[in-house]
Write a protein that holds these residues in place. Sequence first.
Motif, PDB file in Angstrom:
ATOM      1  N   ALA A   1       0.833  -1.212   0.000  1.00  0.00           N
ATOM      2  CA  ALA A   1       0.000   0.000   0.000  1.00  0.00           C
ATOM      3  C   ALA A   1       0.861   1.254   0.000  1.00  0.00           C
ATOM      4  O   ALA A   1       0.536   2.253  -0.649  1.00  0.00           O
ATOM      5  N   ARG A   2       1.978   1.201   0.729  1.00  0.00           N
ATOM      6  CA  ARG A   2       2.868   2.367   0.765  1.00  0.00           C
ATOM      7  C   ARG A   2       3.518   2.608  -0.599  1.00  0.00           C
ATOM      8  O   ARG A   2       3.701   3.759  -1.006  1.00  0.00           O
ATOM      9  N   PHE A   3       3.880   1.539  -1.282  1.00  0.00           N
ATOM     10  CA  PHE A   3       4.447   1.717  -2.619  1.00  0.00           C
ATOM     11  C   PHE A   3       3.387   2.190  -3.600  1.00  0.00           C
ATOM     12  O   PHE A   3       3.670   2.955  -4.521  1.00  0.00           O
ATOM     13  N   LEU A   4       2.154   1.741  -3.393  1.00  0.00           N
ATOM     14  CA  LEU A   4       1.075   2.203  -4.266  1.00  0.00           C
ATOM     15  C   LEU A   4       0.856   3.705  -4.124  1.00  0.00           C
ATOM     16  O   LEU A   4       0.381   4.351  -5.058  1.00  0.00           O
ATOM     17  N   SER A   5       1.185   4.265  -2.958  1.00  0.00           N
ATOM     18  CA  SER A   5       1.038   5.708  -2.799  1.00  0.00           C
ATOM     19  C   SER A   5       1.930   6.448  -3.790  1.00  0.00           C
ATOM     20  O   SER A   5       1.586   7.534  -4.262  1.00  0.00           O
ATOM     21  N   LEU A   6       3.084   5.852  -4.131  1.00  0.00           N
ATOM     22  CA  LEU A   6       3.945   6.454  -5.157  1.00  0.00           C
ATOM     23  C   LEU A   6       3.240   6.458  -6.503  1.00  0.00           C
ATOM     24  O   LEU A   6       3.287   7.437  -7.258  1.00  0.00           O
ATOM     25  N   GLU A   7       2.589   5.346  -6.809  1.00  0.00           N
ATOM     26  CA  GLU A   7       1.866   5.251  -8.079  1.00  0.00           C
ATOM     27  C   GLU A   7       0.704   6.236  -8.115  1.00  0.00           C
ATOM     28  O   GLU A   7       0.464   6.896  -9.127  1.00  0.00           O
ATOM     29  N   VAL A   8      -0.021   6.342  -6.991  1.00  0.00           N
ATOM     30  CA  VAL A   8      -1.150   7.270  -6.933  1.00  0.00           C
ATOM     31  C   VAL A   8      -0.665   8.710  -7.083  1.00  0.00           C
ATOM     32  O   VAL A   8      -1.269   9.513  -7.801  1.00  0.00           O
ATOM     33  N   THR A   9       0.433   9.044  -6.401  1.00  0.00           N
ATOM     34  CA  THR A   9       0.980  10.398  -6.508  1.00  0.00           C
ATOM     35  C   THR A   9       1.394  10.705  -7.938  1.00  0.00           C
ATOM     36  O   THR A   9       1.159  11.807  -8.447  1.00  0.00           O
ATOM     37  N   LYS A  10       1.996   9.731  -8.587  1.00  0.00           N
ATOM     38  CA  LYS A  10       2.391   9.918  -9.991  1.00  0.00           C
ATOM     39  C   LYS A  10       1.174  10.151 -10.868  1.00  0.00           C
ATOM     40  O   LYS A  10       1.170  11.054 -11.723  1.00  0.00           O
ATOM     41  N   GLN A  11       0.134   9.346 -10.659  1.00  0.00           N
ATOM     42  CA  GLN A  11      -1.082   9.515 -11.456  1.00  0.00           C
ATOM     43  C   GLN A  11      -1.738  10.865 -11.187  1.00  0.00           C
ATOM     44  O   GLN A  11      -2.270  11.501 -12.104  1.00  0.00           O
ATOM     45  N   GLN A  12      -1.705  11.308  -9.921  1.00  0.00           N
ATOM     46  CA  GLN A  12      -2.284  12.607  -9.598  1.00  0.00           C
ATOM     47  C   GLN A  12      -1.539  13.728 -10.313  1.00  0.00           C
ATOM     48  O   GLN A  12      -2.143  14.679 -10.812  1.00  0.00           O
ATOM     49  N   ALA A  13      -0.205  13.614 -10.373  1.00  0.00           N
ATOM     50  CA  ALA A  13       0.585  14.631 -11.066  1.00  0.00           C
ATOM     51  C   ALA A  13       0.255  14.647 -12.555  1.00  0.00           C
ATOM     52  O   ALA A  13       0.102  15.717 -13.164  1.00  0.00           O
ATOM     53  N   LEU A  14       0.128  13.456 -13.136  1.00  0.00           N
ATOM     54  CA  LEU A  14      -0.216  13.388 -14.561  1.00  0.00           C
ATOM     55  C   LEU A  14      -1.606  13.958 -14.814  1.00  0.00           C
ATOM     56  O   LEU A  14      -1.828  14.673 -15.799  1.00  0.00           O
ATOM     57  N   GLN A  15      -2.542  13.641 -13.915  1.00  0.00           N
ATOM     58  CA  GLN A  15      -3.901  14.167 -14.078  1.00  0.00           C
ATOM     59  C   GLN A  15      -3.924  15.679 -13.958  1.00  0.00           C
ATOM     60  O   GLN A  15      -4.666  16.362 -14.657  1.00  0.00           O
ATOM     61  N   ALA A  16      -3.096  16.224 -13.041  1.00  0.00           N
ATOM     62  CA  ALA A  16      -3.038  17.681 -12.888  1.00  0.00           C
ATOM     63  C   ALA A  16      -2.501  18.341 -14.149  1.00  0.00           C
ATOM     64  O   ALA A  16      -3.005  19.385 -14.589  1.00  0.00           O
ATOM     65  N   ILE A  17      -1.487  17.717 -14.747  1.00  0.00           N
ATOM     66  CA  ILE A  17      -0.927  18.255 -15.993  1.00  0.00           C
ATOM     67  C   ILE A  17      -1.951  18.179 -17.115  1.00  0.00           C
ATOM     68  O   ILE A  17      -2.160  19.134 -17.866  1.00  0.00           O
ATOM     69  N   GLU A  18      -2.631  17.022 -17.208  1.00  0.00           N
ATOM     70  CA  GLU A  18      -3.640  16.858 -18.257  1.00  0.00           C
ATOM     71  C   GLU A  18      -4.799  17.830 -18.047  1.00  0.00           C
ATOM     72  O   GLU A  18      -5.346  18.382 -19.007  1.00  0.00           O
ATOM     73  N   SER A  19      -5.172  18.041 -16.775  1.00  0.00           N
ATOM     74  CA  SER A  19      -6.265  18.972 -16.487  1.00  0.00           C
ATOM     75  C   SER A  19      -5.899  20.385 -16.918  1.00  0.00           C
ATOM     76  O   SER A  19      -6.706  21.097 -17.530  1.00  0.00           O
ATOM     77  N   ARG A  20      -4.683  20.804 -16.582  1.00  0.00           N
ATOM     78  CA  ARG A  20      -4.232  22.137 -16.993  1.00  0.00           C
ATOM     79  C   ARG A  20      -4.145  22.223 -18.512  1.00  0.00           C
ATOM     80  O   ARG A  20      -4.537  23.231 -19.118  1.00  0.00           O
ATOM     81  N   PHE A  21      -3.664  21.170 -19.122  1.00  0.00           N
ATOM     82  CA  PHE A  21      -3.508  21.110 -20.584  1.00  0.00           C
ATOM     83  C   PHE A  21      -4.865  21.255 -21.263  1.00  0.00           C
ATOM     84  O   PHE A  21      -5.009  21.968 -22.259  1.00  0.00           O
ATOM     85  N   SER A  22      -5.880  20.565 -20.705  1.00  0.00           N
ATOM     86  CA  SER A  22      -7.211  20.611 -21.315  1.00  0.00           C
ATOM     87  C   SER A  22      -7.934  21.916 -20.988  1.00  0.00           C
ATOM     88  O   SER A  22      -8.631  22.477 -21.841  1.00  0.00           O
ATOM     89  N   SER A  23      -7.776  22.435 -19.751  1.00  0.00           N
ATOM     90  CA  SER A  23      -8.478  23.666 -19.389  1.00  0.00           C
ATOM     91  C   SER A  23      -7.979  24.843 -20.225  1.00  0.00           C
ATOM     92  O   SER A  23      -8.734  25.765 -20.532  1.00  0.00           O
ATOM     93  N   GLU A  24      -6.703  24.826 -20.586  1.00  0.00           N
ATOM     94  CA  GLU A  24      -6.170  25.888 -21.431  1.00  0.00           C
ATOM     95  C   GLU A  24      -6.847  25.901 -22.801  1.00  0.00           C
ATOM     96  O   GLU A  24      -6.936  26.949 -23.444  1.00  0.00           O
ATOM     97  N   LEU A  25      -7.327  24.719 -23.233  1.00  0.00           N
ATOM     98  CA  LEU A  25      -7.990  24.646 -24.529  1.00  0.00           C
ATOM     99  C   LEU A  25      -9.222  25.539 -24.562  1.00  0.00           C
ATOM    100  O   LEU A  25      -9.482  26.218 -25.563  1.00  0.00           O
ATOM    101  N   LEU A  26      -9.994  25.572 -23.474  1.00  0.00           N
ATOM    102  CA  LEU A  26     -11.190  26.404 -23.441  1.00  0.00           C
ATOM    103  C   LEU A  26     -10.832  27.879 -23.557  1.00  0.00           C
ATOM    104  O   LEU A  26     -11.506  28.642 -24.253  1.00  0.00           O
ATOM    105  N   GLU A  27      -9.765  28.288 -22.877  1.00  0.00           N
ATOM    106  CA  GLU A  27      -9.326  29.679 -22.971  1.00  0.00           C
ATOM    107  C   GLU A  27      -8.942  30.025 -24.404  1.00  0.00           C
ATOM    108  O   GLU A  27      -9.241  31.113 -24.909  1.00  0.00           O
ATOM    109  N   MET A  28      -8.283  29.079 -25.069  1.00  0.00           N
ATOM    110  CA  MET A  28      -7.882  29.299 -26.462  1.00  0.00           C
ATOM    111  C   MET A  28      -9.107  29.436 -27.363  1.00  0.00           C
ATOM    112  O   MET A  28      -9.173  30.327 -28.224  1.00  0.00           O
ATOM    113  N   ILE A  29     -10.094  28.560 -27.156  1.00  0.00           N
ATOM    114  CA  ILE A  29     -11.302  28.602 -27.996  1.00  0.00           C
ATOM    115  C   ILE A  29     -12.036  29.921 -27.787  1.00  0.00           C
ATOM    116  O   ILE A  29     -12.461  30.573 -28.741  1.00  0.00           O
TER     117      ILE A  29
END
Length: 521
Positions: free
Chosen positions: A252-280
């Motif tokens: 479970a402790r090692f999975l926290s590393l995986e979860v943290t990594k996924q959260q970081a990727l999701q944050a990047i993807e969220s910012r990447f996608s939210s910028e699209l609306l501003e562009m449109i």
Amino acid sequence: MMRHVLTFRALLDDAALELDLLAPGGPGDTDREVLWLHNTELPDPSPYVRATELVLTNGLWRDVAGAADFVAALRRARASGLIFGLTETTPTVPHDLLDACTDAGLPLASVSIAVPFTAITEAAARIQGAARQEALAGLVRRGNALATAISRGGGAQGVLDVLRRDHDLPLVVVDRMGRRLAGAGVHPDFDQTAAHALARRPPPLEVDLPDGGHASVFLVEGAMGEVDAGVFCLRPMADLTPEEQDAVDQAARFLSLEVTKQQALQAIESRFSSELLEMILSGAARAGEVRDRLRAFGIDPAGRLAVITLVVGDGPRRPAGSTDEVEDFFARRGVPAVVVAGSQDTVVVFPWHDDAAAIVTLAEEVVAAMGARFPDDRTVIGIGSVATDSAALREPLIGSREVCQVLRRRSTGSRVGTFADVGTHRMLLGLHDRTVLRRFADDILGPLRSHDGQHGTELERTLRTFLGNDGQWSTTAGALYVHVNTLRNRIAKIGELTGRDVSRLEDRVDLFLAIEADALG
């Protein structure tokens, strides 16, 4: 590899200790793990003997206590067994002690006069030392394997695969949104049961399985210390050995590393996608960036594109997991989509090759999926017109958002709508530049706000309430808790400051549009 564990059997197998098993106890008793050894000559050692300790005695208590009472005391203390040390005065184990142990099902062995109790203690220490070394080596080895699995992209399933090399346990990993990250073989409703358990504060150590039984819970924390997922072992905690509990907790402790990594990727993807609306929304000025961003999401910017906006629930924020459910909906259909989560609404841009009417059917399927996932929350979806390409997305985006807001304000009626269904002035305002709307609103409402700030009046609130009540004097006065004459004086002042007479339709429209533009700008 042989596992080193301190048991009665491990001591019996050491020939140097010269132990002779006289009463075996119940089935498997001599193979159960022993906590430690306890040397005593008390007639009633039960207050001091810890559960699963192995008792050593020379029988000096026999002058004041009977064998049956002594054995009963060991049973109360849940001792693992008894080793009787032979002496010159008692060269054999007393018959009454052997009978008492046999009747009570307590393992009994004798140790020869030549072997002191310290030799047995030293042997037990060696066994436990080997066990600790073995456990530490296993911990390090498994830790290396877990780190390798995560670094190679094995994810949650890779972590479970490593764990199963040492322990045959039924394991499932579920995140707080109710998404299955790894594992199989559980009831279809288990994921939601797991999500509800993880949402509790504090989370439970066990949960009831939908089809009966209990599952133990090992928490997986994210970067901010919040519980983001859980490893669920489909066995009660009491049925897991300490070694198994430690192994799952480590995973479970090692999975926290995986979860943290996924959260970081999701944050990047969220910012990447939210910028699209501003562009449109920026229109032609950023048309090239819109094309590039859509290509990055695997969407052809030259093709026809659809836009929908949905709101789940009536609260100030989206229910947790609602955006993930939308993403899963399109992923299950193999449709590349940009899903952008705002504070309240969620916008989806996706390629569309069917006719515009078919989007309504798709939206109704989304509503049904959200209803199944969030049965207590109402979902409404606004549909924009189909854009011929990425350069024409601005109007469909604004339209879908405004339709969604109109539907949300309606307590009844369809949960899916298009511009034609709910055409409104807000959509026309939405097509204008936000800076222009801001200036228009400030030109009309600015004087009221200045007066309110300087004199402590409530002219802006009075205007909003008056227009909100369709210009009804008595209703507005009641809502403001003022006399009708006071209201008339305020309205007259509003006309003086804005240059608009509320008795004239075109002036009232100006005032109303200023308030609407203020909300949009």
